[in-house]
Every structure is written in structure tokens, then in C-alpha cells.
Scaffold this active site. Structure first.
Site, PDB file in Angstrom:
ATOM      1  CB  SER A  69      -0.811   0.141   1.254  1.00 38.07           C
ATOM      2  OG  SER A  69      -0.362   0.458   2.545  1.00 38.07           O
ATOM      3  CB  SER A  96     -17.482  -1.462  -6.585  1.00 42.24           C
ATOM      4  OG  SER A  96     -18.773  -1.165  -5.747  1.00 42.24           O
ATOM      5  CE1 TYR A 144     -15.172   3.070  -5.060  1.00 42.78           C
ATOM      6  CE2 TYR A 144     -17.158   2.326  -5.106  1.00 42.78           C
ATOM      7  CZ  TYR A 144     -15.936   2.279  -4.739  1.00 42.78           C
ATOM      8  OH  TYR A 144     -15.360   0.800  -4.235  1.00 42.78           O
ATOM      9  CB  ALA A 159     -16.588   7.307 -13.725  1.00 44.51           C
ATOM     10  CB  ILE A 206     -16.944  -4.969   2.267  1.00 44.89           C
ATOM     11  CG1 ILE A 206     -17.535  -5.778   0.965  1.00 44.89           C
ATOM     12  CG2 ILE A 206     -16.427  -6.149   3.072  1.00 44.89           C
ATOM     13  CD1 ILE A 206     -18.418  -6.823   1.160  1.00 44.89           C
TER      14      ILE A 206
HETATM   15  P1  NDP Z   1      -9.724   0.418   2.629  1.00 43.61           P
HETATM   16  O1  NDP Z   1     -10.156   1.785   2.777  1.00 43.61           O
HETATM   17  O2  NDP Z   1     -10.387  -0.433   3.994  1.00 43.61           O
HETATM   18  O3  NDP Z   1      -8.617  -0.143   2.373  1.00 43.61           O
HETATM   19  C1  NDP Z   1      -8.018   0.674   1.032  1.00 43.61           C
HETATM   20  C2  NDP Z   1      -6.632   0.028   0.915  1.00 43.61           C
HETATM   21  O4  NDP Z   1      -5.917   0.558  -0.249  1.00 43.61           O
HETATM   22  C3  NDP Z   1      -5.549   0.468   2.165  1.00 43.61           C
HETATM   23  O5  NDP Z   1      -4.685  -0.859   2.384  1.00 43.61           O
HETATM   24  C4  NDP Z   1      -4.935   1.421   1.551  1.00 43.61           C
HETATM   25  O6  NDP Z   1      -3.641   1.690   2.063  1.00 43.61           O
HETATM   26  C5  NDP Z   1      -4.993   1.039   0.092  1.00 43.61           C
HETATM   27  N1  NDP Z   1      -4.612   2.449  -1.051  1.00 43.61           N
HETATM   28  C6  NDP Z   1      -5.453   3.526  -1.054  1.00 43.61           C
HETATM   29  N2  NDP Z   1      -4.874   3.967  -2.007  1.00 43.61           N
HETATM   30  C7  NDP Z   1      -4.061   3.462  -2.494  1.00 43.61           C
HETATM   31  C8  NDP Z   1      -2.835   3.892  -3.465  1.00 43.61           C
HETATM   32  N3  NDP Z   1      -2.940   5.016  -4.284  1.00 43.61           N
HETATM   33  N4  NDP Z   1      -1.966   2.998  -3.745  1.00 43.61           N
HETATM   34  C9  NDP Z   1      -1.928   1.900  -3.095  1.00 43.61           C
HETATM   35  N5  NDP Z   1      -2.907   1.440  -1.918  1.00 43.61           N
HETATM   36  C10 NDP Z   1      -3.639   2.354  -1.629  1.00 43.61           C
HETATM   37  O7  NDP Z   1     -10.642  -0.032   1.476  1.00 43.61           O
HETATM   38  P2  NDP Z   1     -11.496  -1.537   1.389  1.00 43.61           P
HETATM   39  O8  NDP Z   1     -10.864  -2.563   1.745  1.00 43.61           O
HETATM   40  O9  NDP Z   1     -12.841  -1.359   1.636  1.00 43.61           O
HETATM   41  O10 NDP Z   1     -11.676  -1.528  -0.493  1.00 43.61           O
HETATM   42  C11 NDP Z   1     -10.740  -2.166  -0.977  1.00 43.61           C
HETATM   43  C12 NDP Z   1     -11.251  -2.453  -2.505  1.00 43.61           C
HETATM   44  O11 NDP Z   1     -12.531  -3.005  -2.369  1.00 43.61           O
HETATM   45  C13 NDP Z   1     -11.476  -1.133  -3.033  1.00 43.61           C
HETATM   46  O12 NDP Z   1     -10.913  -1.097  -4.553  1.00 43.61           O
HETATM   47  C14 NDP Z   1     -12.614  -0.595  -2.930  1.00 43.61           C
HETATM   48  O13 NDP Z   1     -13.075   0.318  -4.058  1.00 43.61           O
HETATM   49  C15 NDP Z   1     -13.382  -1.898  -3.216  1.00 43.61           C
HETATM   50  N6  NDP Z   1     -14.759  -2.063  -2.841  1.00 43.61           N
HETATM   51  C16 NDP Z   1     -14.983  -1.934  -1.305  1.00 43.61           C
HETATM   52  C17 NDP Z   1     -16.114  -2.055  -0.807  1.00 43.61           C
HETATM   53  C18 NDP Z   1     -16.614  -1.904   0.450  1.00 43.61           C
HETATM   54  O14 NDP Z   1     -17.731  -1.861   0.835  1.00 43.61           O
HETATM   55  N7  NDP Z   1     -15.643  -1.671   1.326  1.00 43.61           N
HETATM   56  C19 NDP Z   1     -17.396  -2.456  -1.892  1.00 43.61           C
HETATM   57  C20 NDP Z   1     -16.987  -2.583  -3.251  1.00 43.61           C
HETATM   58  C21 NDP Z   1     -15.688  -2.540  -3.501  1.00 43.61           C
HETATM   59  P3  NDP Z   1      -2.629   3.058   2.351  1.00 43.61           P
HETATM   60  O15 NDP Z   1      -3.652   4.056   3.004  1.00 43.61           O
HETATM   61  O16 NDP Z   1      -1.684   2.669   3.207  1.00 43.61           O
HETATM   62  O17 NDP Z   1      -2.301   3.362   0.893  1.00 43.61           O
END
Ligand code: NDP
Length: 252
Positions: free
Chosen positions: A37, A143, A156, A158, A189
Site C-alpha cells: 500500500s 464494486s 467512483y 465511472a 463490506i
Molecule cells: P480500505 O479503505 O479499508 O483499504 C484500502 C486499501 O487500499 C488500504 O490498504 C490503503 O492503504 C490502500 N490504498 C489506497 N490508495 C492507494 C494507492 N493509491 N496505492 C496503493 N494502495 C492504496 O478499503 P476497502 O478494503 O473497503 O476496499 C478495497 C477495495 O474494494 C477498493 O478497491 C474498493 O473500492 C473496493 N470495494 C469496497 C467495498 C466496501 O464496501 N468496502 C465495496 C465494493 C468495492 P494506504 O492508505 O496505506 O495506501
């Protein structure tokens, strides 16, 4: 328990939430997992959890919206483990704003992370994955917002719709290398991303109504779908979308 034994898996955005759930499950199935990340100071809890169960993991800091970071992520993975078999494009951000009020910076941030990041990682992992005799697995976390419109979510939606299209197109491009490309569309989630919704009782009551399974999803629910798509036995599954949403959208 040995579904991914010896496989090398990169999971972007795996310091917490869904990505961490996938990293833990993949490690428990025998994969060597790259936890990644933007901020390495967040990695210790997930590393401890994996290592306490005798799993193998290594951390590489990478902002997926930066092409040079992504190149380095792939290079460092090869340096550490010599190959890469599985990529989960999970890193993502969500920003809520009605389109007429959305700042250009917000639009760019979401598109750069949620779409450009998927492109960069797919492009650069393919250089290595195509050399594998057994092909590879690419799993893109889209998603339900990649299938339906949601208010206040133009950027989001898009990005996530685009990820579904990107998945179908790249499945065609990469099938000649034995690489499958699939998307997962999670519903709501419980993670840091959604705590603004899940902590609000009224919002949750309204959300539960159309659900067939009356609870918010957990990262483990998505991890199990990712494991299915990452497995050797699913070489016939490509260019498709697995919806894991408690039955939310199946009857829309
Ligand atoms: P969280 O916000 O809990 O976690 C996001 C993760 O992505 C963190 O580890 C963060 O770490 C990392 N991250 C964010 N930006 C970047 C970047 N530019 N480069 C690398 N890492 C990055 O999100 P979720 O676990 O909920 O979501 C994970 C995926 O699932 C996403 O793509 C989200 O759109 C998708 N999703 C989630 C849903 C939900 O209800 N939670 C529903 C549908 C889809 P750090 O800040 O250290 O970079």
C-alpha cells in the site's frame, strides 16, 4: 488448505480491509504474499497475523496511481521471489460528492487510484506473468458501483464500471499467455472505507432492506471469491464478474 502452494501473489492495498483479508487467506493457502500500500507504517498488524500462522509475506510500499512505483513493485517482487503468479488489483479510494460539486482534484484522485492503478499493475505484471508455464491470474476488485449507478458517486462509479470493461478486454488480450482476468463486485463490506455507513444505524436499516442475506459483508467473504478465481482449477473462468453482495443487486 494448500490451494495456492508455492504461488506468488501481489495484493495491492493490502494493509487493511478487503486486501488484508485476501492476503491472509492466500497466505493460509500456501501463497507467498506481497503486502502493499502507500504507507509502510501500516503493515505490521497484517504481517504479524500472517507470520503467526506460519505464512510467508513480504512488504513493498507502492502507490498504484504512480507508474514508477508500480514498475518498482513488480521488479522488487521478482527480486524477492523470482516470479509472480497472481495479481489482485484491490487498492482503491472512495470519495462522495455530487457531480456538480465535485472538485476536479477529487475526480482525478479516484480515477488515478481506482482505474489508472489497475491499468499500470496489469500492464507491468504481464511482462513477468507471461513467462510462466502455468499462466497467471489477475483479479480486479470493482464494486456493485461498477454495475449500477449510486448518487454522489460519479467518479467512483465511472472508475468501477471502467474496471469491469477493462477486465473483459484484457481477458481477450492475455488469454494467449494462459492468464485469466476476472473482476469481483463486492456489495457493502465492513472496512475503514465504509465505516461512515456501517456506523450509522438508520443508514444500515435502509441498506439491509433489499438484501437477501441480512448483514454487511466481511473482507473474508470477498477473500473466498478471490481464492476461487486465483485457483489452478479455474482456468476456464475468464473475462467475467463475480458479484458478492448478499443478494443486494440480483433482483434489481
Ligand atoms: P480500505 O479503505 O479499508 O483499504 C484500502 C486499501 O487500499 C488500504 O490498504 C490503503 O492503504 C490502500 N490504498 C489506497 N490508495 C492507494 C494507492 N493509491 N496505492 C496503493 N494502495 C492504496 O478499503 P476497502 O478494503 O473497503 O476496499 C478495497 C477495495 O474494494 C477498493 O478497491 C474498493 O473500492 C473496493 N470495494 C469496497 C467495498 C466496501 O464496501 N468496502 C465495496 C465494493 C468495492 P494506504 O492508505 O496505506 O495506501
Amino acid at each position: 488448505m494448500d490451494e495456492l502452494i508455492g504461488k506468488v501473489a501481489i495484493i495491492t492495498g493490502s494493509s487493511r480491509g478487503i486486501g488484508a483479508g485476501i492476503a491472509k487467506l492466500f497466505a493460509s493457502e500456501g501463497a507467498k504474499v506481497i503486502v502493499s500500500s502507500r504507507d509502510a507504517s501500516n503493515y505490521q498488524p497484517i504481517l504479524n497475523q500472517i507470520k503467526s500462522k506460519k505464512g510467508e509475506a513480504y512488504c513493498i510500499e507502492c502507490d498504484v496511481s504512480k507508474e514508477d512505483d508500480v514498475k518498482m513493485l513488480m521488479e522488487q517482487t521478482i527480486k524477492k521471489y523470482g516470479t509472480v503468479d497472481i495479481l489482485v488489483n484491490n487498492a482503491g479510494v472512495f470519495e462522495q460528492a455530487s457531480v456538480e460539486e465535485m472538485k476536479t482534484e477529487t475526480w482525478k484522485k479516484v480515477l488515478h487510484t481506482d482505474l489508472d492503478g489497475v491499468f499500470f499493475c496489469t500492464k507491468y505484471v504481464t511482462n513477468y506473468m507471461k513467462k510462466n508455464k502455468t499462466g497467471g491470474r489477475i483479479i480486479n476488485i470493482s464494486s456493485v458501483a461498477g454495475l449500477f449507478g449510486f448518487g454522489g458517486s460519479a467518479a467512483y462509479c465511472a472508475a468501477k464500471f471502467a474496471v469491469v470493461g477493462f477486465t473483459k478486454a484484457t481477458a481477450i488480450d492475455l488469454c494467449k499467455y494462459g492468464i485469466t482476468v476476472n473482476a469481483i463486485c463486492p456489495g457493502l463490506i465492513e472496512t475503514d472505507m465504509t465505516k461512515g455507513f456501517t456506523n450509522d444505524k438508520k443508514t444500515m436499516e435502509a441498506f439491509m432492506q433489499p438484501l437477501l442475506v441480512k448483514r454487511a459483508g466481511l473482507p473474508e467473504d470477498i477473500a473466498k471469491g478471490a481464492l476461487y478465481l486465483a485457483s489452478e482449477g479455474t482456468s476456464y473462468v475468464t473475462g467475467t464478474t463475480l458479484v458478492i453482495d448478499g443478494g443486494w443487486t440480483g433482483h434489481l
